[in-house]
Design a protein around this motif. Structure first.
Motif, PDB file in Angstrom:
ATOM      1  N   HIS A 146      38.618  45.732  26.470  1.00 26.27           N
ATOM      2  CA  HIS A 146      38.222  44.404  25.987  1.00 26.27           C
ATOM      3  C   HIS A 146      38.384  43.325  27.064  1.00 26.27           C
ATOM      4  O   HIS A 146      37.404  42.793  27.553  1.00 26.27           O
ATOM      5  N   SER A 147      39.625  43.028  27.446  1.00 26.48           N
ATOM      6  CA  SER A 147      39.866  41.848  28.283  1.00 26.48           C
ATOM      7  C   SER A 147      39.290  41.966  29.689  1.00 26.48           C
ATOM      8  O   SER A 147      39.044  40.955  30.341  1.00 26.48           O
ATOM      9  N   LEU A 148      39.108  43.197  30.182  1.00 28.59           N
ATOM     10  CA  LEU A 148      38.626  43.344  31.557  1.00 28.59           C
ATOM     11  C   LEU A 148      37.174  43.815  31.621  1.00 28.59           C
ATOM     12  O   LEU A 148      36.686  44.197  32.684  1.00 28.59           O
ATOM     13  N   THR A 149      36.463  43.736  30.484  1.00 27.99           N
ATOM     14  CA  THR A 149      35.087  44.256  30.432  1.00 27.99           C
ATOM     15  C   THR A 149      34.113  43.551  31.357  1.00 27.99           C
ATOM     16  O   THR A 149      33.025  44.060  31.612  1.00 27.99           O
ATOM     17  N   ALA A 150      34.480  42.363  31.829  1.00 26.54           N
ATOM     18  CA  ALA A 150      33.561  41.647  32.720  1.00 26.54           C
ATOM     19  C   ALA A 150      33.549  42.247  34.113  1.00 26.54           C
ATOM     20  O   ALA A 150      32.709  41.896  34.933  1.00 26.54           O
ATOM     21  N   ASN A 151      34.493  43.139  34.387  1.00 27.77           N
ATOM     22  CA  ASN A 151      34.699  43.636  35.743  1.00 27.77           C
ATOM     23  C   ASN A 151      34.132  45.021  35.993  1.00 27.77           C
ATOM     24  O   ASN A 151      34.230  45.898  35.134  1.00 27.77           O
ATOM     25  N   ALA A 184      35.729  40.878  39.507  1.00 27.18           N
ATOM     26  CA  ALA A 184      35.805  39.470  39.109  1.00 27.18           C
ATOM     27  C   ALA A 184      37.261  38.996  39.122  1.00 27.18           C
ATOM     28  O   ALA A 184      37.621  38.003  39.732  1.00 27.18           O
ATOM     29  N   ILE A 185      38.142  39.741  38.470  1.00 29.45           N
ATOM     30  CA  ILE A 185      39.525  39.285  38.288  1.00 29.45           C
ATOM     31  C   ILE A 185      40.338  39.359  39.570  1.00 29.45           C
ATOM     32  O   ILE A 185      41.345  38.669  39.716  1.00 29.45           O
ATOM     33  N   GLY A 186      39.896  40.170  40.534  1.00 26.42           N
ATOM     34  CA  GLY A 186      40.740  40.404  41.710  1.00 26.42           C
ATOM     35  C   GLY A 186      41.842  41.362  41.312  1.00 26.42           C
ATOM     36  O   GLY A 186      41.560  42.418  40.748  1.00 26.42           O
ATOM     37  N   PHE A 230      49.964  44.852  34.668  1.00 28.05           N
ATOM     38  CA  PHE A 230      50.526  44.897  33.323  1.00 28.05           C
ATOM     39  C   PHE A 230      51.857  45.638  33.405  1.00 28.05           C
ATOM     40  O   PHE A 230      51.889  46.785  33.852  1.00 28.05           O
ATOM     41  N   VAL A 269      29.103  36.506  37.821  1.00 28.54           N
ATOM     42  CA  VAL A 269      29.589  37.751  37.208  1.00 28.54           C
ATOM     43  C   VAL A 269      28.522  38.351  36.289  1.00 28.54           C
ATOM     44  O   VAL A 269      28.291  39.565  36.292  1.00 28.54           O
ATOM     45  N   GLU A 313      40.122  32.888  25.917  1.00 24.77           N
ATOM     46  CA  GLU A 313      41.041  33.625  26.804  1.00 24.77           C
ATOM     47  C   GLU A 313      41.301  32.874  28.111  1.00 24.77           C
ATOM     48  O   GLU A 313      42.424  32.858  28.612  1.00 24.77           O
ATOM     49  N   GLY A 341      42.250  34.447  34.825  1.00 23.93           N
ATOM     50  CA  GLY A 341      41.743  35.774  34.499  1.00 23.93           C
ATOM     51  C   GLY A 341      42.721  36.659  33.747  1.00 23.93           C
ATOM     52  O   GLY A 341      42.323  37.676  33.178  1.00 23.93           O
ATOM     53  N   ILE A 342      43.996  36.323  33.761  1.00 23.13           N
ATOM     54  CA  ILE A 342      45.012  37.201  33.155  1.00 23.13           C
ATOM     55  C   ILE A 342      44.774  37.341  31.664  1.00 23.13           C
ATOM     56  O   ILE A 342      44.739  36.347  30.944  1.00 23.13           O
ATOM     57  N   PRO A 343      44.643  38.565  31.161  1.00 18.68           N
ATOM     58  CA  PRO A 343      44.529  38.738  29.720  1.00 18.68           C
ATOM     59  C   PRO A 343      45.878  38.398  29.078  1.00 18.68           C
ATOM     60  O   PRO A 343      46.873  39.043  29.380  1.00 18.68           O
ATOM     61  N   LEU A 400      35.906  33.310  40.171  1.00 23.81           N
ATOM     62  CA  LEU A 400      35.647  34.638  39.616  1.00 23.81           C
ATOM     63  C   LEU A 400      36.743  35.119  38.664  1.00 23.81           C
ATOM     64  O   LEU A 400      36.432  35.663  37.599  1.00 23.81           O
ATOM     65  N   PRO A 401      38.032  34.931  38.995  1.00 19.86           N
ATOM     66  CA  PRO A 401      39.053  35.364  38.032  1.00 19.86           C
ATOM     67  C   PRO A 401      38.901  34.675  36.677  1.00 19.86           C
ATOM     68  O   PRO A 401      38.966  35.328  35.629  1.00 19.86           O
ATOM     69  N   ALA A 461      36.172  33.378  35.484  1.00 19.80           N
ATOM     70  CA  ALA A 461      34.939  33.914  34.900  1.00 19.80           C
ATOM     71  C   ALA A 461      35.169  35.289  34.288  1.00 19.80           C
ATOM     72  O   ALA A 461      34.536  35.644  33.291  1.00 19.80           O
ATOM     73  N   SER A 462      36.102  36.069  34.850  1.00 19.69           N
ATOM     74  CA  SER A 462      36.426  37.382  34.287  1.00 19.69           C
ATOM     75  C   SER A 462      36.836  37.246  32.826  1.00 19.69           C
ATOM     76  O   SER A 462      36.397  38.009  31.961  1.00 19.69           O
ATOM     77  N   VAL A 474      33.733  35.826  30.669  1.00 18.92           N
ATOM     78  CA  VAL A 474      32.708  36.834  30.404  1.00 18.92           C
ATOM     79  C   VAL A 474      33.252  37.921  29.459  1.00 18.92           C
ATOM     80  O   VAL A 474      32.519  38.433  28.612  1.00 18.92           O
ATOM     81  N   ALA A 475      34.546  38.255  29.573  1.00 16.30           N
ATOM     82  CA  ALA A 475      35.128  39.207  28.611  1.00 16.30           C
ATOM     83  C   ALA A 475      34.992  38.662  27.192  1.00 16.30           C
ATOM     84  O   ALA A 475      34.695  39.400  26.249  1.00 16.30           O
TER      85      ALA A 475
END
Lengths: 432, 432
Positions: free
Chosen positions: A144-149, A291-293, A297, B22, B129, B135-137, B305-306, B308-309, B312-313
């Motif tokens: 879910h949260s990282l789907t843009a990447n 995207a996130i770099g 976790f 992205v 988010e 970008g951090i979930p 980009l982060p 945007a991550s 976009v998620a």
């Protein structure tokens, strides 16, 4: 709409009792967050006669059939572990139209395709957050949260036993055998520690993580595995001197057209890397995306309550889906078929420690042999570590294919001045 | 079912251009992960005449009405920032039945209730988010992966500017003014740095985090805030000597019956704490729950980009919900009304640095004054830091209510031997 979502719990060991405890202790807030109650109706145990104060008021059975046949049961929570009969029970639960929540890395890494296929066929949920990293949310973030990447790299410390052992070795300088004995006494390592120390547990988690991160099926047998049993205090000392820590890493890399790499092995990791500070029984998963770099976790990778945290979160998710009539969505996410790169083609930097004769010209002979084999060295140091008439040579290579390292070692061991190849450990996250 | 989910993008600054990039770069995998295409139909800009190669082929408008009235647009993505007109645009989008994705911490922390209420009323999704931690979930994990837990503590490094500055001060020993100037030159700090350095940005994020973690509404004005502008190199030196780092922390604690505490302030943090290694422009959020124990989420807290991550998620999540006909679920999660504890009642350990006369008996007089005020000391050190006829005293207190510290300081400044109270900084995560 039913007032209460009913669960069957398969197994009431470490994780199972944690699940019972969390459901009981947080009952009020779980009801709030779900919008209705969840309750355990039945627990599958091996010995029904055994007294279990924790399960007071809950039906206990040794017969899975009664669970599969019980129309009241909405969700089957598999926390018994192992391949069989866990796999068969899960499949039968799915076929009976029950949603399944599991903590079972073994079944996922071996039979992932089967269970997803079955869940899809019967339109039910299948959740497995606790199968990797214990309590640490990583499966849901990846889905879910990282789907843009486009995820290019995933690197995890996913085995608490070996991380505890390596941390102790780093901090106290003790040997592998000493620290293994201590871990066994403390209950951090099993009597037969093979699955942990030889990296098999981590490899199952690596297969699961890589499958989700790269949207392609990675099977346990696709993972090249090496454990920590050959790590010595001398390697630990060299690592420290050179600015590294040693960690057992589960690594997946998406190399684009050349396929994906999935490996578990001990590695030198620079002290500046976020994973290097993850010590003791803690786990962490580091992710690199376009995207996130970089993201990481962190949390407890095992233990009763932390693992139950993930299992119960999955139960909440399924219960919400039941409430929203939205089950059976987003199951298998392996949309692609990416080739697995053979280990021989995988590139890495290497730390190589050799025992050699202590005489002039040795260092040159060794450097030349590396060079002829196509292995370019970043640094090479000759040391004298209390070894009569011998010296140790420590070489750090530039990025090089595994095959070339293998061939260079075969050539080196043929040199008369080289007495022993003492260690070969990969160096990860090095600036090229 | 529509082939393509159509977006309107409000604003095309740092975050907005990241979103465009992205969506373009990862188009193929996004389509795979969603099950259909997403495309930007319209972008709202201030100046339609400005050339923007990035937006080639996308309709550009300066008129929000055309977006609100366009039946093709499914999701409005608000990345313009600031309170107004962002709040009004979001409300109007929701009223027009459009789902909203936003990165806007200001609107969330001030008008959260309004926007959630509106989304609920119109049965649409509202996702945010990117409003905390770039970008951090963290929002999705709190609402999903950590739902099994009663969260008791959430502690974050959520402002990159101040973390960059404090890291520089720790590493290079330079002054606040020097490092602020450098941060401004590098573009890490604004020309008017108030919102960052005085902790207001972090306070908005603290309000959002605490609301979600504790299931109770926390408004920006509920957060007690202190910035980093009074931190000196001397404090940094003492912190290092005593085994701490100094970080600007956003802290929420659920104290059960006595309510919740929400604060932003600089703090001494032990070097063993996972947050202490979070340096430079990186952010991290540490969470303590009654099942998971400790967990931490780490990554880049800002940047095109982060961020945007995360945006976009959220778009992917809404698009999936549209596909599953499952929108408008799990909006406001503030099920409870917990009182906010006044700062005076909040307990903490404190580091207090005083300039005093350098003569015998001073240390005793000071310790006695603390004691009379009810402040118990863990340690007190008298130092001589090149100060003619003066000395510095550094005291670390045990856990004590803020009110008692305040009163003890009033008593101390009345002592003839005390010349100046130089610093008062909280010490977090100290063993009691």
């Amino acid at each position: 709409m039913k007032d209460t979502i009913q669960l069957a719990l398969l197994g009431v060991g470490t994780v199972g009792s944690g699940v019972v405890q969390v459901l009981k202790e947080n009952e009020r807030l779980l009801t709030e967050r779900i919008g209705r109650k969840v309750a355990i109706k039945t627990v599958l145990v091996r010995d029904a006669a055994k007294k279990r104060p924790l399960l007071e008021g809950i039906h206990v059975t040794t017969d899975f059939d009664t669970i599969a046949a019980d129309p009241d049961i909405d969700i089957v929570v598999e926390v018994m572990g192992g391949l069989h009969p866990a796999r068969e029970y899960m499949l039968r639960a799915l076929e009976a139209g029950k949603h399944v929540v599991t903590a079972n890395k073994d079944v996922l890494a071996e039979y992932g395709q089967d269970v997803f296929g079955c869940a899809e066929k019967y339109g039910v949920d299948f959740q497995f957050e606790a199968s990797v990293g214990g309590g640490i949310p990583i499966i849901a973030p990846l889905k879910h949260s990282l789907t843009a990447n486009r995820i290019t790299e995933i690197m995890g410390i996913v085995n608490g036993t070996t991380n505890y052992m390596l941390t102790k070795m780093m901090e106290e300088g003790c040997s592998y055998d000493t620290v293994l004995k201590e871990a066994q006494e403390k209950g951090y390592a099993e009597a037969d520690p093979t699955a942990d120390v030889e990296g098999l547990d981590a490899a199952r988690k690596a297969a699961i993580l890589a499958s989700i991160a790269f949207n392609t099926r990675v099977h346990f047998s696709d993972v090249s595995v090496e454990g920590i049993s050959k790590i010595t205090p001398a390697d630990i000392d060299y690592a420290k001197d050179l600015g590294y820590v040693i960690k057992l890493l589960a690594i997946g890399k998406d190399m684009g057209d050349s396929g994906i790499e999935v490996q578990v092995h001990p590695a030198f990791l620079p002290k500046s890397h976020p994973l290097s500070a993850v010590n003791g029984v803690y786990n962490a998963i580091f992710v690199r995306g376009n995207a996130i770099g970089e993201a990481m976790f962190y949390g407890q990778g095992a233990g009763s309550l932390p693992t139950a945290s993930a299992v119960v979160a999955d139960i909440v998710e399924v219960a919400r889906n039941i409430g929203n009539d939205n089950c059976g969505k987003l199951l298998c996410t392996c949309y692609e078929k990416k080739p697995i790169r053979p280990l021989d083609e995988v590139e890495s930097c290497y730390y190589i420690r050799l025992l050699v004769d202590d005489k002039p010209g040795v260092l040159g002979a060794i450097a030349t042999t590396f060079g002829k084999a196509g292995v370019s060295l970043k640094s090479v140091i000759q040391t004298r570590r209390n070894i009569a008439e011998h010296a140790e040579i420590v070489a750090i290579t530039h990025r090089v294919e595994h095959r070339l390292v293998r061939e260079s070692l075969e050539a080196l061991i043929g040199l008369p001045v080289v007495d022993e190849i003492r260690s070969v450990i990969r160096v990860e996250s090095e600036q090229a």
